[in-house]
Design an enzyme around this catalytic site. Structure first.
Site, short mmCIF file in Angstrom:
data_model
loop_
_atom_site.label_atom_id
_atom_site.label_comp_id
_atom_site.label_asym_id
_atom_site.label_seq_id
_atom_site.Cartn_x
_atom_site.Cartn_y
_atom_site.Cartn_z
N ASP A 1 0.87 -1.19 0.00
CA ASP A 1 0.00 0.00 0.00
C ASP A 1 0.90 1.24 0.00
O ASP A 1 1.61 1.50 0.97
CB ASP A 1 -0.87 -0.05 1.26
CG ASP A 1 -1.90 1.08 1.31
OD1 ASP A 1 -1.67 2.12 0.69
OD2 ASP A 1 -2.93 0.89 2.00
N HIS A 2 0.83 1.98 -1.09
CA HIS A 2 1.75 3.11 -1.26
C HIS A 2 1.45 4.26 -0.29
O HIS A 2 2.24 5.19 -0.15
CB HIS A 2 1.68 3.62 -2.71
CG HIS A 2 2.97 4.19 -3.20
ND1 HIS A 2 3.93 4.71 -2.36
CD2 HIS A 2 3.47 4.34 -4.45
CE1 HIS A 2 4.95 5.15 -3.07
NE2 HIS A 2 4.70 4.93 -4.34
N ARG A 3 0.31 4.21 0.39
CA ARG A 3 0.05 5.26 1.38
C ARG A 3 0.94 5.07 2.60
O ARG A 3 1.21 6.01 3.34
CB ARG A 3 -1.42 5.22 1.82
CG ARG A 3 -2.38 5.62 0.73
CD ARG A 3 -3.80 5.35 1.13
NE ARG A 3 -4.05 3.93 1.36
CZ ARG A 3 -5.22 3.42 1.72
NH1 ARG A 3 -6.24 4.22 1.91
NH2 ARG A 3 -5.37 2.12 1.91
#
Ligand code: COA
Length: 449
Positions: free
Chosen positions: A421-423
């Protein structure tokens, strides 16, 4: 009491504008200056306020109508002597004077838009804050409403933190973030994706997507229709949400498991009589736990604007069952040896296939591994099992020629696909995660470090 026509005033350079929002209905009592409708050109949107107070008798426009200066938008029964009515407060320099009697014209209120710089000066009047009409419309300024419309946030569901409960841009953005993080569901989402509904893109309308194609397959050949299993419906709805809502990226890498495979084979020989067979997956769980300890963000979850780091390592593994995909969870995998992990995996996988897994046995995972190694293929993009933030997918290992600096040597290589998850995680961390995991699998003694 006089009936007056409320008309579209001077709208600057625009010939025609489109009605995008109607803020009142017949029977509503409106005050002078209260916004009646929002119109939009290709450059800006504007609210048309009422030049008089009174009761709306008749609407003369509907959504998507094109209107221009002088078009009558509604008929108002003015509450007092029309000649004494106040001038619109949001007057622009180009606004004509309010006209008495039967042809009142209100000044438009410009709404900030992405193309605000190109809005003619005549429209750049201070945005006023419309008050709620009949207690039904959310209390928000025109620019906030426009932003909400653009992002697709239902204003009626947003709690305002401004003066008198006014909804601010921050409120709209926070609401959108919570929906994206899965913390909040809009009423439209709740209505359109009932729990357990896999839905052929059922929520597409809420996302502004095209409707799912409806095809009469029987027109093209014989067909057979079967209801999806309950598990498939539930997992489908979850997978759809996770695939759409998580900005996911996948890093692929290979691990050299030549020595580990030799160790696995000899371990199985030694333990032949125990009835417990060790597969690569058990080693992988152990190696992943060691890697998760080194890179704790992969063992975390998003909670609003905070990241929750978990000091426990419960590993889920995808199990293929006749009824569909299930993810049993091995608790406290960090405290278990490879033999115990193998034994628990075998038991949980059997329970999954027999449809006997309890919900407790499928909850609490901090990281998931999906192995297609026993089946085949090379690399795939696993979907993160929210609220986890990463998942490891492994494919079938194959013997490959690997350059050792002097020559090509045959090595058993395991394809790994890490989705994250790039967040929460950055690409560099993901590359390091795979590299470290590869080192452990290449030399399992490192798991002790
Ligand atoms: N490379 C090569 N061979 C592999 C391998 C790999 N990465 N992983 C397993 N194998 C071999 C095993 O050694 C075993 O071989 P053997 O019978 O000669 O000893 C064989 O493949 C079958 O292994 P399997 O029974 O699948 O055991 P497992 O521990 O690897 O997997 C499950 C157990 C429950 C995870 C597995 O049965 C399963 O359901 N996999 C599918 C998961 C899935 O559907 N994922 C996709 C989700 S989208």
């Amino acid at each position: 009491m006089a009936l007056i026509d409320i008309k579209v005033p001077d709208i600057g350079d625009f010939d025609e504008v489109t009605v995008i929002e109607i803020l009142v209905k017949p029977g509503d009592t409106v005050k002078a200056d209260q916004s009646l409708l929002t119109v939009e050109s290709d450059k800006a949107s504007m609210e048309i306020p009422s030049s008089h107070g009174g009761v709306v008798k008749e609407l003369r426009v509907k959504l998507d109508d094109k209107v221009k200066q002088g078009s009558v938008v509604l008929v108002l029964e003015a509450e007092a002597d029309v000649s004494a009515a106040p001038a619109p407060s949001a007057a622009s320099p180009a606004q004509p004077p309010p006209v008495a009697q039967a042809a009142a014209v209100a000044a438009p209120v410009a709404v900030a838009s992405a193309a605000a710089a190109t809005v003619p000066p005549a429209l750049e009047v201070p945005a006023h804050e419309p008050t709620a009409v009949s207690g039904q419309l959310p209390h928000a300024s025109p620019s906030v409403r426009k932003s909400a419309r653009e992002i697709g946030v239902p204003l009626a569901e947003v709690k305002g933190s401004g003066p008198k409960g006014r909804i601010t841009l921050d409120d709209v953005q926070s609401f959108a973030k919570s929906v994206m993080a899965g913390d909040v569901r809009t009423q439209a989402q709740t209505a359109k994706v009932p729990a357990g509904s896999g839905g052929s893109g059922g929520d597409g309308a809420a996302l502004g997507l095209l409707p799912w194609p409806k095809v009469d397959f029987a027109k093209f050949g014989p067909i057979e229709r079967k209801e999806m299993s309950r598990i498939k419906k539930i997992s489908g709805a979850n997978l759809l949400r996770n695939a759409i809502m998580i900005p996911a990226v996948t890093n692929h890498d290979d691990a050299d498991i030549t020595d580990l495979e030799a160790f696995r084979v000899s371990t199985n020989k030694e333990n032949e009589k125990s009835g417990v067979k060790v597969t690569m997956l058990a080693f992988l769980i152990k190696a992943c736990v060691a890697t998760l300890k080194k890179y704790p963000e992969f063992n975390s979850s998003l909670d609003g604007d905070a990241i929750v780091y978990k000091n426990y390592w419960h590993i889920g593994f995808a199990a293929d069952t006749p009824n569909g995909l299930m993810v049993p969870v091995i608790r406290d995998a960090d405290q278990k040896g490879v033999l115990q992990l193998s034994q628990e995996m075998g038991e949980l996988a059997k329970k999954a296939r027999d449809g006997k897994l309890s919900s407790a046995e499928m909850s609490g995972a901090t990281f998931t591994i999906s192995s297609l190694g026993g089946i085949g293929g090379k690399y795939f993009l696993p979907i993160i099992n929210a609220p986890e933030v990463a998942i490891m997918g492994v494919s079938k290992s194959t013997m490959e020629p690997v350059w050792d600096g002097k020559q090509f040597v045959p090595r058993l290589m395991l394809p790994m696909s890490l989705t994250w998850d790039h967040r929460v995680i950055d690409g560099a961390a993901a590359a390091r995660f795979n590299a470290y995991l590869g080192q452990i699998l290449g030399d399992f003694r490192r798991v002790l470090l």
